[in-house]
Structures are given as C-alpha cells and as structure tokens.
Motif scaffolding. Sequence first.
Motif, PDB file in Angstrom:
ATOM      1  N   GLU A 148       0.828  -1.208   0.000  1.00 42.26           N
ATOM      2  CA  GLU A 148       0.000   0.000   0.000  1.00 42.26           C
ATOM      3  C   GLU A 148       0.865   1.262   0.000  1.00 42.26           C
ATOM      4  O   GLU A 148       0.538   2.249  -0.645  1.00 42.26           O
ATOM      5  N   GLN A 149       1.987   1.207   0.738  1.00 40.57           N
ATOM      6  CA  GLN A 149       2.913   2.351   0.706  1.00 40.57           C
ATOM      7  C   GLN A 149       3.471   2.546  -0.700  1.00 40.57           C
ATOM      8  O   GLN A 149       3.551   3.668  -1.203  1.00 40.57           O
ATOM      9  N   PHE A 185       2.140   1.588  -3.523  1.00 40.66           N
ATOM     10  CA  PHE A 185       1.086   2.060  -4.430  1.00 40.66           C
ATOM     11  C   PHE A 185       0.866   3.560  -4.258  1.00 40.66           C
ATOM     12  O   PHE A 185       0.746   4.302  -5.238  1.00 40.66           O
ATOM     13  N   TYR A 186       0.843   3.994  -3.009  1.00 36.61           N
ATOM     14  CA  TYR A 186       0.591   5.418  -2.739  1.00 36.61           C
ATOM     15  C   TYR A 186       1.652   6.287  -3.417  1.00 36.61           C
ATOM     16  O   TYR A 186       1.342   7.284  -4.067  1.00 36.61           O
ATOM     17  N   LEU A 187       2.899   5.895  -3.276  1.00 37.77           N
ATOM     18  CA  LEU A 187       3.989   6.679  -3.874  1.00 37.77           C
ATOM     19  C   LEU A 187       3.929   6.612  -5.397  1.00 37.77           C
ATOM     20  O   LEU A 187       4.090   7.626  -6.088  1.00 37.77           O
ATOM     21  N   GLN A 188       3.673   5.433  -5.931  1.00 41.70           N
ATOM     22  CA  GLN A 188       3.602   5.283  -7.391  1.00 41.70           C
ATOM     23  C   GLN A 188       2.424   6.057  -7.975  1.00 41.70           C
ATOM     24  O   GLN A 188       2.509   6.594  -9.071  1.00 41.70           O
ATOM     25  N   ALA A 189       1.336   6.102  -7.217  1.00 44.39           N
ATOM     26  CA  ALA A 189       0.157   6.826  -7.700  1.00 44.39           C
ATOM     27  C   ALA A 189       0.431   8.327  -7.776  1.00 44.39           C
ATOM     28  O   ALA A 189      -0.368   9.081  -8.322  1.00 44.39           O
ATOM     29  N   LEU A 218      12.681   5.029  -1.401  1.00 51.91           N
ATOM     30  CA  LEU A 218      12.133   5.993  -0.440  1.00 51.91           C
ATOM     31  C   LEU A 218      11.655   5.293   0.827  1.00 51.91           C
ATOM     32  O   LEU A 218      11.886   5.769   1.938  1.00 51.91           O
ATOM     33  N   VAL A 219      10.976   4.150   0.640  1.00 55.26           N
ATOM     34  CA  VAL A 219      10.428   3.441   1.795  1.00 55.26           C
ATOM     35  C   VAL A 219      11.560   2.900   2.679  1.00 55.26           C
ATOM     36  O   VAL A 219      11.535   3.037   3.906  1.00 55.26           O
TER      37      VAL A 219
END
Lengths: 254, 409
Positions: B357-358, B360-364, B375-376
Amino acid sequence: MATLEIRDLHVSVDAENGPREILKGVDLTVKQGETHAIMGPNGSGKSTLAYSLAGHPKYTVTGGSVLLDGEDVLEMSVDERAKAGVFLAMQYPVEVPGVSVSNFLRTAATAVRGEAPKLRLWVKEVKEAMAALQMDPAFAERNVNEGFSGGEKKRHEILQLELLKPKIAILDETDSGLDVDALRIVSEGINRVRSTGEVGTLLVTHYTRILRYIQPDYVHVFAGGRIVESGGAELADKLENEGYEAYVKGGASE
Amino acid sequence: MAEQNTTGSTTAGSIEVGTAGAGAQLAGPGTGRTTVHQPIDARVAVKPSFDVNDFPVPTGREEDWRFTPLHRLGGLHDGTAAAGERGEDKVGFTLPDGVTAETVGRDDARLGKAGTPVDRVAAQAFSGFEQALVVTVPKDAVLTEPVRIDVRGEGGVRFAHVVIDVKPFAEAVVVLNHEGTGTRAANVELLVGDGAKLTFVSVQDWDRDAVHAAQHSALVGRDASYKSVVVTFGGDLVRLHPRVSYAGPGGEAELFGLYFADAGQHLEHRLVIDHDTPHCRSNVAYKGALQGQDAHAVWVGDVLIRAAAVGTDTYELNRNLVLTDGARVDSIPNLEIETGEIVGAGHASATGRFDDEQLFYLQARGIPADEARRLVVRGFFAELLQQIGVAEVQDQLMEKIDAELEAAV
Ligand SMILES: Nc1ncnc2c1ncn2[C@@H]1O[C@H](COP(=O)(O)OP(=O)(O)OP(=O)(O)O)[C@@H](O)[C@H]1O
Ligand SMILES: [Mg+2]
C-alpha cells in the motif's frame, strides 16, 4: 481537450473462494472542465472504480477499456498513469514512515513534471498551497500521513492535487470524516483546481453535503458495480430526499 | 506494514508476550522467526575468559553459535586463523586537541577493564593481538568534533584490541570505520567515566569477502551516558557483540544499530545489557533490511536485570524489512528479570515485508517503483538515524545508506 473514456469496464478482486466480480460494465466519459459526481451506497464498487483507474494491483480488469486522449490507460503502470495525468485522492491515505511530506511532494512533482522544480519557486508554491488549505507549515517536516488526523490527511491529498495539476482528478470520498470547516476548506481547494478549467473531476461520494460546495455538471448513481442512472445536479436532490433504496431494492446491488 | 510482531512489557518482574501490530502473517519473501525468553544464563555455557584455551572449539550446536556458519569464519574459532599468516591494517586517525592515541604492549594496565571475552573468538582475539590501541579523552574535555579511527584491512588475519578511555565529565564522539578486507577478530573496550558522555559509532563498510567478529564491551560510569551506533553493510560474515555493564548508579546506555544484508551475507548482532547496578537505563533499537538469496540477519538482544538493579528502565526493539524472497531473519529478544522493583522493561521484535500500500501510494503520485522502494527503505532507516543526535554522523551514514540503496534496490 483531455478526455477519459471508460467503456464496459469489468473488474474482479481475489476473494477467498476465487475471483469476485465487483465492476460489471461501467461506461463513463469525463472531459476536461467537467465535474461528475458518482454517488452510491456502501459496497457498490465506487472505490473499486477509483482504484482500478489508478492501477492498484489488487484489482484485475477482466474486460472493457479505459482511454485517456486515446491512450490505453490499462496498459500503463501506476506511475505512468500519474504522469499521464490521472490523480487519485484516496479514501484512506497511507502512512509512509520516515518519508517527510516535503521530500515526498518534491519527489512526486519531479516525477510528474519530468524535471525537478526550481527550488525557490517550489518552496513558495508549496507554502502558498499549504496556506490556502490552512495547513500548518510544520506539516512539511512531518512524515507522510503519520499521525495525521482524518481531516489533515484529506487536506494533504488536496494539497497534492493542487501541486500535481492532473488532467483527471478522481476524488474518493474526500468529504468523509471532515467537519464543516474542513469540508469548506477542502472544497475550496478542489474548486480552485476546477476553476482552471483544465481538470476533469470524478467526485466519488456517499453523501450529498459536499455538493453544496461543489456544483457537479453530472450526477451518476452507482449501484451493484455499474452506473444505474445519470442526470444533472437535480438527481442529487432526489437522492438526498429518497436515498439509495430504490436502486438497492431493484436488485442492482448485491 | 505486514509484520509478525512480538511485543512484551512489564514493570513487575514478569514478562507478558503477545502478538500485536497489523496482524498480517509474514507471507512470501524470506522467513522471520521470533523466539522469546530463554534463560540467558543457560545460554552462556562457558564462563568469560581472556584465554582462548578456556573455550572449547564451537561445533555450531551451542546456543550462541547455532546461527553462525562456522565454515565461513575463516578459522577464527578453531585456531587455524591464529596459526596462519597475519595481515596488515592501514589506520588513519583524526584526533581533536587533547585526545591521545597510543600503541601499547599486551601488559599495559589499561587493558581488559571494561569486559572479558565471552566466546572463543573474542578470547582468540585477546590471546592473539600483539599491540593494542589506547585512545584517551582527558577529564572534562568536551570535544567539538569526532575522533575518527579509519581502519582499512589489507587482507590476512588480524587480531585487534582497542581501548577508548573517556575520562570523567568528558564528552566525545568516536567513529571507528572499517573498510577493505581480511579476517578479523577484535575486542573494543569503552570506558565511560563518571558523568562522561560517549557516542561510539562502529561502521562495518567492508568489502564483500571480509570476515569480522568483535566484542564491544562498555563499562558505563556513575551518571554517565553511552551511545553505541553500529552500522553494518559489508562483509561476508560479520558477528558483533555489543555489551554494556554499569560501574555505578545513574548510568544510561542507548544501543542503536542498522544493517543491510545482501544476497549471501551473514550479519549477526548479539547484544547483552547487564543491569547489575541500581537506577540505570538502557534503550536498544536495531533495524535491518535484507534482500537477495540467503541474505541472513541474526539479532539477539539479551537484557538481564539482576536482583540488585532496582529502579532499572529498559526497552529493546528490533525491526527487519525483508525486501525479497530467499532472505532470512532470526530475531530473539530476551528479557530476564530478577527484581520486581523496576521502572519498566519491555521489548518488541517485528519482521515484515514491503508494504504494497505504501508503494502504491507513492507510485500513484508518479514516483517509479524502484524509486518508491528506495524511499520506503530510506524512511525505515531514517527514523532510526534521527535518534543518533550527531548531525554530521547522521548525514554521513545517510549518504552511505543512499549509496547502498542506489546499488542494491
Ligand atoms: N478482497 C476482497 N474480497 C471480497 N470482496 C471484496 C474484496 N475487496 C473488496 N470487496 C468487495 O467489493 C465491494 C465494493 O467495494 P468498494 O470499496 O469498491 O465499495 P464502495 O462503493 O467504495 O463502498 P464505500 O461507500 O463503503 O466506500 C464490496 O462489497 C467489498 O466488500
Ligand atoms: Mg469507497
């Protein structure tokens, strides 16, 4: 003019007992400058539509097409969709520990714009956008969404909308969890972006109250994984008075 | 983050262990195992000694050797390294005004005060070294820049002994940086005088084929503060024993660690905090990332609160981020408490994989997948680095992490 065309979209998720179809043939065209409200009962598939457009790996497209200015969105990776101009403001924004808001915003803006924004201009731009959303400048140094209240998370989503300037903005229940003041501030932010005339907005909501601030051009009723009725702003008034019962009882929803 | 989480805390002499956190099972990549609460004394079968002959050659079945691939120790454990050819180090010093670095013989009275070797390899190091290094920070000296000891291994077997002696009320940051290669066993003694403050940073930035085993023995004086920062990136096999004991009440120890295991690397950190003195504190936080086939991290955190150590306050945490299939983590927090009269004691251990989910959020937001992963992971380590409290050391370590991520993720 940018146009998003969704044709007969079918989407499944992996459930415990095999794939389960959630979207059962969605048709919708959103043009730059237009605002479409998508309204429907809980579980009708609104978020599924929003996430599928953004490319979340949990959802499998089993049929149909999505084109942005003729380009096949479904073929694009998640980040490519964002770069092509699709933006999803999430219903439940994710915490990213150890990544500061300022670093995150700059990395995202660099990716979407294709070059790093000039530092001085960028700092000013972020500062102004944060001020307009009445966000404390201290948020820039906090970790992304970590410990943010529900309302702060939503402001942070709209801050990104303002900075990334997409062609198509999908706002998934941006109004939920906001008190009256926050709803007004967030709506004003959305209206600033809309007033440029350069964004097509897909406003996903369960309640009509955000429509007092944001006047939609079209209202679509979503039930059972598809659009079951479309109309103008007056359709929202009907939903306000009568609820979703007619659509749910009609067997459209599971 | 999907993680397997074990937490426990107590203030009354008993340990509660439960599961908490996101609740998702560790799925897919790697395996994470957490075992809690084995008696510390039972695991230390052999009494500490300076003499290598007091320890039998480990077989790998012993509790403190069971995770270590002995055949990759370069013979440090069975006498063959000692019999072989000795190698060379290149050592560079940065010594702020007033700080001295002396090379001394084996009979120097300042050696062996902070702790005694606890296993055969540490005893081998003590039995085998020819000259020791003694770095002294004089009484009341408050250093404004770090002491640096830059060691570059040039290959071959090395037995090393280092004493860092921080006299009462002095304040110092000491960085011991390791690069190059070789097969190395060492003891580092850290004497933190009454009221003194020492931050000791040990960086293992070895070439891929290095072997390094070391015991860090800290003796924390009355009202003194000791901060240990262990950063392990390189080497084929690294096995470190940071240990703390207290010379008087009011002492404080913080042990931070950060490791990044790539394919085939074995990185092992075994901590012991021996609370044998009243009113002392300890705080442990180790974080690791692993990726690649047979990347293996071992973390063992033993905290012993003896009957005399009333008023103790301790917490230990280990978190691991497993980035790919095929990596393995063994994480074992141990808390043994012999008195109920304490302020607090707790531990947590969690091993998880990348949070989809992390990502996906960044890619979105347009951030490409590999950059999002970086980054994570960077964020995962930054949380820990922010606690070091020495800006220049923090920045330097962040640069190293960035370089590691650039090459690896
Ligand atoms: N992994 C899954 N397994 C089974 N069903 C799922 C799974 N994920 C989602 N669903 C189902 O898909 C349906 C649509 O969910 P979705 O989140 O899109 O609804 P929504 O319209 O956004 O609802 P809300 O108004 O509550 O936000 C729901 O019935 C949900 O339970
Ligand atoms: Mg929803």
